[in-house]
Design a protein around this motif. Structure first.
Motif, PDB file in Angstrom:
ATOM      1  N   TYR A  82       0.922  -1.337  -0.136  1.00 35.69           N
ATOM      2  CA  TYR A  82       0.459  -0.392   0.168  1.00 35.69           C
ATOM      3  C   TYR A  82       0.695   1.254   0.071  1.00 35.69           C
ATOM      4  O   TYR A  82       0.385   2.244  -0.653  1.00 35.69           O
ATOM      5  N   SER A  83       1.812   1.153   1.341  1.00 38.25           N
ATOM      6  CA  SER A  83       2.735   2.468   0.899  1.00 38.25           C
ATOM      7  C   SER A  83       3.510   2.763  -0.067  1.00 38.25           C
ATOM      8  O   SER A  83       4.027   3.517  -0.387  1.00 38.25           O
ATOM      9  N   THR A  84       3.207   1.813  -0.848  1.00 34.76           N
ATOM     10  CA  THR A  84       4.526   2.350  -2.221  1.00 34.76           C
ATOM     11  C   THR A  84       3.905   2.023  -3.109  1.00 34.76           C
ATOM     12  O   THR A  84       4.067   3.138  -4.062  1.00 34.76           O
ATOM     13  N   ARG A  85       2.493   2.063  -3.217  1.00 38.47           N
ATOM     14  CA  ARG A  85       1.517   1.730  -4.663  1.00 38.47           C
ATOM     15  C   ARG A  85       0.155   2.793  -4.698  1.00 38.47           C
ATOM     16  O   ARG A  85       0.258   3.513  -5.398  1.00 38.47           O
ATOM     17  N   TRP A  86      -0.142   3.932  -4.014  1.00 39.89           N
ATOM     18  CA  TRP A  86      -1.225   4.348  -3.569  1.00 39.89           C
ATOM     19  C   TRP A  86      -1.083   5.381  -4.289  1.00 39.89           C
ATOM     20  O   TRP A  86      -1.773   6.820  -4.780  1.00 39.89           O
ATOM     21  N   HIS A  87       0.341   6.363  -4.495  1.00 40.09           N
ATOM     22  CA  HIS A  87       0.788   7.629  -5.210  1.00 40.09           C
ATOM     23  C   HIS A  87       1.063   6.988  -6.613  1.00 40.09           C
ATOM     24  O   HIS A  87       1.525   7.897  -6.806  1.00 40.09           O
ATOM     25  N   PHE A  88       1.306   6.267  -6.935  1.00 44.91           N
ATOM     26  CA  PHE A  88       1.352   6.051  -8.023  1.00 44.91           C
ATOM     27  C   PHE A  88       0.896   6.533  -9.307  1.00 44.91           C
ATOM     28  O   PHE A  88      -0.047   6.328  -9.505  1.00 44.91           O
ATOM     29  N   ASP A  89       1.744   6.962  -9.750  1.00 41.00           N
ATOM     30  CA  ASP A  89       1.891   7.897 -11.661  1.00 41.00           C
ATOM     31  C   ASP A  89       0.378   9.037 -10.909  1.00 41.00           C
ATOM     32  O   ASP A  89      -0.585   8.763 -11.496  1.00 41.00           O
ATOM     33  N   ASP A  90       0.883   9.410  -9.510  1.00 37.45           N
ATOM     34  CA  ASP A  90      -0.271  10.651  -9.318  1.00 37.45           C
ATOM     35  C   ASP A  90       0.631  11.225  -9.120  1.00 37.45           C
ATOM     36  O   ASP A  90       1.153  11.495  -7.321  1.00 37.45           O
ATOM     37  N   LYS A  91       1.030  12.739  -9.223  1.00 33.50           N
ATOM     38  CA  LYS A  91       1.609  14.143  -9.031  1.00 33.50           C
ATOM     39  C   LYS A  91       0.763  14.849  -8.135  1.00 33.50           C
ATOM     40  O   LYS A  91       1.014  15.539  -6.824  1.00 33.50           O
ATOM     41  N   ILE A  92      -0.102  14.437  -7.489  1.00 31.76           N
ATOM     42  CA  ILE A  92      -0.739  15.420  -7.031  1.00 31.76           C
ATOM     43  C   ILE A  92      -0.874  14.635  -5.489  1.00 31.76           C
ATOM     44  O   ILE A  92      -0.229  15.435  -5.007  1.00 31.76           O
TER      45      ILE A  92
END
Length: 350
Positions: A82-92
Motif C-alpha cells: 500500500y505504502s509503495t503504490r497508492w500514490h503511483f503515477d499521481d503527482k498530486i
C-alpha cells in the motif's frame, strides 16, 4: 516456504526476472493473470502476490490497486504494498505525501477551481513548470514563462482538459527519432512506431481527459542534470541524467552518467530517510537543485526502468557503505519479499 508466490506476468515487466529467479532457485511460484474475474479465489493458498502495474495500461490503473488491496486484506505479502503504490503515477498525491513526510520537495501548488488558480497566477513569479498528475519520461510537462501562458493552461484545465497520454504524434517526435538514431536503434524505433501510435490512441480513449485541477511547480534553473536515487529496502542505487539539449527536462533523456564519485550523498541520505518514513518497498526519487544548491525532490515512483539501476554496478546501504557488483532491482525486491515471508512479518501500512 511451501505456499507459492503468485506472479502476474507481463512480458517486459519486472515479472520476467521474478519468474526466472524463482525457477533458477526452486522457489515455489505460480503465474497468474490478475485480470481473471476470479483472481481473488485463485490467490487463496498463495503466500505472496507480485504485480508490476504499469501507468501506461488503462486496465492496470483502473483495477490494479484494488486487487492488490484485496490480496493484502487476505493476508498475502504483496508487491507493491500500500505504502509503495497508492500514490503511483499521481503527482498530486505525491505532493501531499512528501509534504506530510517533511521531505524537501520542489515547491508545488495545485488548485481545484479556476477562480483560485487565476488569483494565484496574478501574484506568482514566473517561470513555473506545468504538469499533469499522470505521465512519465517528462510527458505532460512544460515550462510556463508568463502569467498569460499560465492563465491559458488553467482555463483549458477547467474546460476541455488534456489528453493523459499527450498528443498522438508526440510518440514519434523529431527529438525521439534523433535519440533513437544516436543510440543505433532507428530501424527498431520506426518498426514499432505504428504500435506506439495505436497504444497512445487507446490510452487517451480509455483514460479520459485530465481536467478539474491545475498543477504548477517552481522552476529550478541551472540544473544540467537530475539525480535519480532508487531505494529498495536497505539499498540505494544512484545515477545522474543529463538535461536534454535545448530543454530543461532530464527525465526520458536517456543520457545517463554512472559515476558514483559525482553522486551528491545528500540525495542518497534524503532518499533513505523519506523511504523509511513512508514504509515503501521500492521507490525512485528524482532530485534537482534549488538556487541555494540544496537537493529537492521533484517526484517519486515505484515504476522505473530496471536497466539503469542494474548498471549502477553496486549500491549503498543505510550506513552509506558501498557494495560493489551489479544487482537487478527485480531480484532485490524479491529477496526482500521472501525474507518478509520467512520472517512471518506480513505488511503493516506505514
Amino acid at each position: 516456504m511451501k505456499a507459492p508466490i503468485a506472479i502476474h506476468h507481463r512480458p517486459g515487466s519486472f515479472s520476467d526476472r521474478w519468474i526466472e529467479f524463482c525457477r533458477d532457485h526452486a522457489i515455489p511460484h505460480v503465474v497468474v493473470n490478475a485480470y481473471w474475474t476470479d483472481i481473488i479465489d485463485r490467490l487463496r493458498g498463495a503466500s505472496a502476490f507480485l504485480w508490476h502495474i504499469a501507468h501506461g495500461l488503462p486496465a492496470d490503473m483502473l483495477m490494479g490497486r484494488h486487487v492488490l488491496e484485496a490480496a493484502e486484506q487476505m493476508g498475502l505479502v504483496v508487491f507493491p504494498n500500500y505504502s509503495t503504490r497508492w500514490h503511483f503515477d499521481d503527482k498530486i498525491a505525491q505532493k501531499y505525501l512528501l509534504e506530510a513526510a517533511g521531505a524537501p520537495i520542489v515547491p508545488t501548488n495545485v488548485f481545484f477551481d479556476l477562480h483560485t488558480a487565476l488569483a494565484w497566477i496574478d501574484k506568482a513569479q514566473f517561470p513555473k513548470v506545468f504538469k499533469l498528475r499522470r505521465g512519465s519520461g517528462s510527458r505532460n510537462v512544460r515550462l510556463v514563462r508568463t502569467a498569460a501562458e499560465a492563465r491559458a493552461l488553467a482555463r483549458r484545465a477547467f474546460g476541455r482538459g488534456y489528453k493523459p497520454a499527450g498528443a498522438v504524434l508526440d510518440s514519434i517526435t523529431a527529438w525521439k527519432i534523433t535519440k533513437a538514431k544516436r543510440e543505433g536503434r532507428l530501424i527498431d524505433f520506426l518498426r514499432v512506431a505504428p504500435a506506439r501510435l495505436r497504444h497512445r490512441l487507446t490510452m487517451n480513449l480509455l483514460m479520459g481527459r485530465e481536467r478539474g485541477y491545475v498543477y504548477f511547480q517552481d522552476f529550478m534553473p541551472n540544473n544540467e542534470h537530475d539525480t535519480r536515487v532508487t531505494v529498495i529496502g536497505q539499498r540505494a542505487f544512484a545515477f545522474m541524467r543529463r538535461v536534454r539539449s535545448g530543454d530543461f527536462r532530464a527525465s526520458g533523456s536517456g543520457q545517463i552518467i554512472y559515476d558514483r564519485e559525482r553522486i551528491d550523498m545528500r540525495c542518497v541520505r534524503t532518499a533513505f530517510d523519506v523511504a523509511l518514513r513512508l514504509g515503501t518497498q521500492s521507490l525512485a526519487f528524482d532530485f534537482v537543485y534549488d538556487e541555494q544548491r540544496q537537493p529537492r525532490i521533484v517526484e517519486v515512483s515505484f515504476g522505473y526502468a530496471p536497466g539503469p539501476v542494474h548498471d549502477c554496478n553496486g549500491f549503498w546501504d543505510t550506513e552509506l557503505n558501498w557494495h560493489e557488483g551489479a544487482l537487478w532491482p527485480e531480484e532485490a525486491i524479491l529477496h526482500d519479499l521472501i525474507a518478509g515471508i520467512s520472517a512471518g512479518s506480513g505488511q503493516d501500512r506505514a
